[in-house]
Design an enzyme around this catalytic site. Structure first.
Site, PDB file in Angstrom:
ATOM      1  CG  HIS A 193      -1.880  -1.114   1.288  1.00  0.00           C
ATOM      2  ND1 HIS A 193      -3.165  -1.069   0.806  1.00  0.00           N
ATOM      3  CD2 HIS A 193      -1.709  -2.371   1.802  1.00  0.00           C
ATOM      4  CE1 HIS A 193      -3.759  -2.235   1.012  1.00  0.00           C
ATOM      5  NE2 HIS A 193      -2.887  -3.047   1.612  1.00  0.00           N
ATOM      6  CB  SER A 323      16.504  18.129 -17.103  1.00  0.00           C
ATOM      7  OG  SER A 323      15.916  19.408 -17.139  1.00  0.00           O
ATOM      8  CE  LYS A 329      14.593  15.875 -12.907  1.00  0.00           C
ATOM      9  NZ  LYS A 329      14.052  14.684 -13.556  1.00  0.00           N
ATOM     10  CD  GLU A 336      11.054   8.270 -17.532  1.00  0.00           C
ATOM     11  OE1 GLU A 336      11.048   8.957 -16.492  1.00  0.00           O
ATOM     12  OE2 GLU A 336      11.646   8.623 -18.580  1.00  0.00           O
TER      13      GLU A 336
END
Length: 471
Positions: A193, A323, A329, A336
């Site tokens: 959860h 980025s 980054k 993805e």
């Protein structure tokens, strides 16, 4: 029928009239009409699907030549033309959009015309002299779009599975097992959860993923068995009209040798032509795999989140800057990409299901959509899994200190106390720990509920995270 106009063009005739066609192309008049009718997506047939169609034409030419249904020299020329296409030649000649005439007649005639015209050249004749080698009467002897295309979807699916998806799954499973062994001694906090749960081994996370992929591969193997049952020989409506009595068995045996797969004739040719159930079955197995791949890719992203404000239990290998504005980054781009491909496969599966139920009477005319979606799903899943394995999973490292810190600070450790002090006492201790900041160990000892030696034994992270073997 044809006539040469000049060195740059020829005139071909069909039942609808005459058309001028460039002498440089190997396709003919029916393909030209199809390109004019269907300027839809710009997507041409998948190479694997072309291979499947060409293999069928090679097998049929061999058998029809042996049976005396077509002249032996024409049979040999068609086989040579097929071999040249399979070797990578003339690929630019397959030009019909994937969204085309129902049942796939346009693509089918594209294949027939290319092989006929190349066979003519091999025989020393000129393109378009269909009195010598006909796309219909020779390349397509004893065949119909109605039995060739469903067979091509089956063969294309088998080729795609053996070339891309199964090797990719085997590589991913082996890599995940290797990572499981590498990380087996690392304890991390489990989470259910999205909340703290009992400690687990990082290695077991990777071993679980390997097992999940193994089970999916087994499901796909089972489903793909349906693709080995062929309705080739059914001709126009599943009756076998215009075929030699020995053709059906011999052509499937020949095709089985060409692709090294245990193919067999369908027990009922009309059923094999009408029902798209085998493709729905395989597509469903692919969708099932895609759903778990999304879960795994999301887990990788969560476990790598950060680096300062997330979990950062593992480090995915940085493969490109993340980025255009934030320096330094790096994003989990391989994970993805995996999710996006899987979403596309799920969409393809829905389209296949809709197309499969849209057949009428003796034929399903939505087969071009099924062919593209099924084979493309197999190939993009295979390519995705291979890329994820090579560019991501192989290079994953573990943040041992972060994993251990989370595991030691998790309130879910109190679960191990249930059998010693009871669920309600354990719940009260967890609540007090959260409110006061005191450790579970400190509170239990202060209340005198267990001795220090007992606590050390019960709150042993190594022991708690060990999966018990089956007895």
């Amino acid at each position: 029928m044809t006539e040469q106009r000049n060195s740059q063009s020829r005139i071909e005739r069909d039942s609808m009239g005459d058309r001028e066609i460039s002498s440089s192309v190997y396709y003919g008049i029916q393909t030209v009409r199809a390109t004019e009718n269907f300027p839809i997506s710009g997507i041409r047939p998948l190479p694997t699907y072309v291979d499947a169609c060409i293999l069928i034409k090679k097998a049929t030419a061999i058998v029809n030549g042996e049976l005396g249904c077509i002249p032996q020299d024409i049979s040999q020329a068609i086989v040579q033309a097929a071999d040249e296409v399979l070797a990578g030649q003339f690929r630019e000649q397959f030009v019909v959009d994937v969204y085309q005439a129902g049942a796939g007649t346009s693509h089918h005639m594209n294949v027939n015309e290319v092989l006929a015209n190349r066979a003519l050249e091999i025989l020393g004749d000129h393109k378009g002299n269909y009195k010598r080698v006909s796309p219909n009467d020779h390349v397509n002897y004893g065949q119909s779009t109605n039995d060739v295309i469903p067979t091509a979807i089956r063969i294309g699916g088998l080729l795609a599975l053996s070339r891309t998806l199964h090797p990719a799954l085997e590589g991913a499973i082996a890599t995940l097992e290797a990572k499981a062994a590498e990380f087996q001694d690392i304890v991390r906090s489990g989470r259910t959860h999205m909340q703290d749960a009992v400690p687990v081994r990082l290695g077991e996370n990777f071993r679980a993923w390997a097992h999940i992929l193994t089970e999916h591969q087994n499901r796909i193997y089972t489903a793909s068995g349906d693709l080995m049952v062929l309705g080739l020989g059914g001709s126009a409506a599943g009756t076998g009209l215009n075929t030699h009595p020995q053709y059906r068995a011999r052509v499937i045996s020949t095709l089985a040798e060409l692709i090294n797969s245990p193919l067999q004739p369908a027990p009922h040719l009309m059923a094999a032509m009408q029902s798209m159930a085998p493709f729905v079955n395989v597509s469903g197995a692919l969708r099932n795999l895609a759903q778990d791949l999304v879960k795994i890719s999301h887990d990788l992203r969560l476990m790598d989140s950060g680096p300062k404000t997330g979990l950062k239990e593992i480090q995915l290998p940085p493969v490109q800057p993340g980025s255009s504005i934030m320096p330094g980054k790096y994003n989990p781009v391989m994970a993805e990409m995996t999710s996006m491909v899987c979403f596309q496969v799920m969409g393809y599966d829905s389209a296949i299901a809709l197309a499969a139920q849209a057949g009428q009477l003796e034929l399903n005319v939505m087969m071009p959509l099924i062919a593209y979606n099924l084979i493309h799903s197999i190939e993009i899943l295979g390519n995705t899994i291979a890329a994820l394995t090579q560019r991501c999973i192989q290079g994953i490292t573990a943040n041992r200190e972060r994993c251990l810190a989370y595991a030691e600070s998790s309130l879910a450790l109190v679960t191990a106390l249930n059998t010693h002090i009871g669920y309600l006492n354990a719940a009260a201790i967890a609540k007090e720990s959260l409110e006061t900041g005191k450790s579970l160990r400190q509170i239990v000892l202060e209340k005198g509920l267990m001795s220090e030696a007992e606590l050390a034994k019960v709150l042993n992270l190594e022991q708690m995270s060990q999966i018990l073997p089956l007895e």
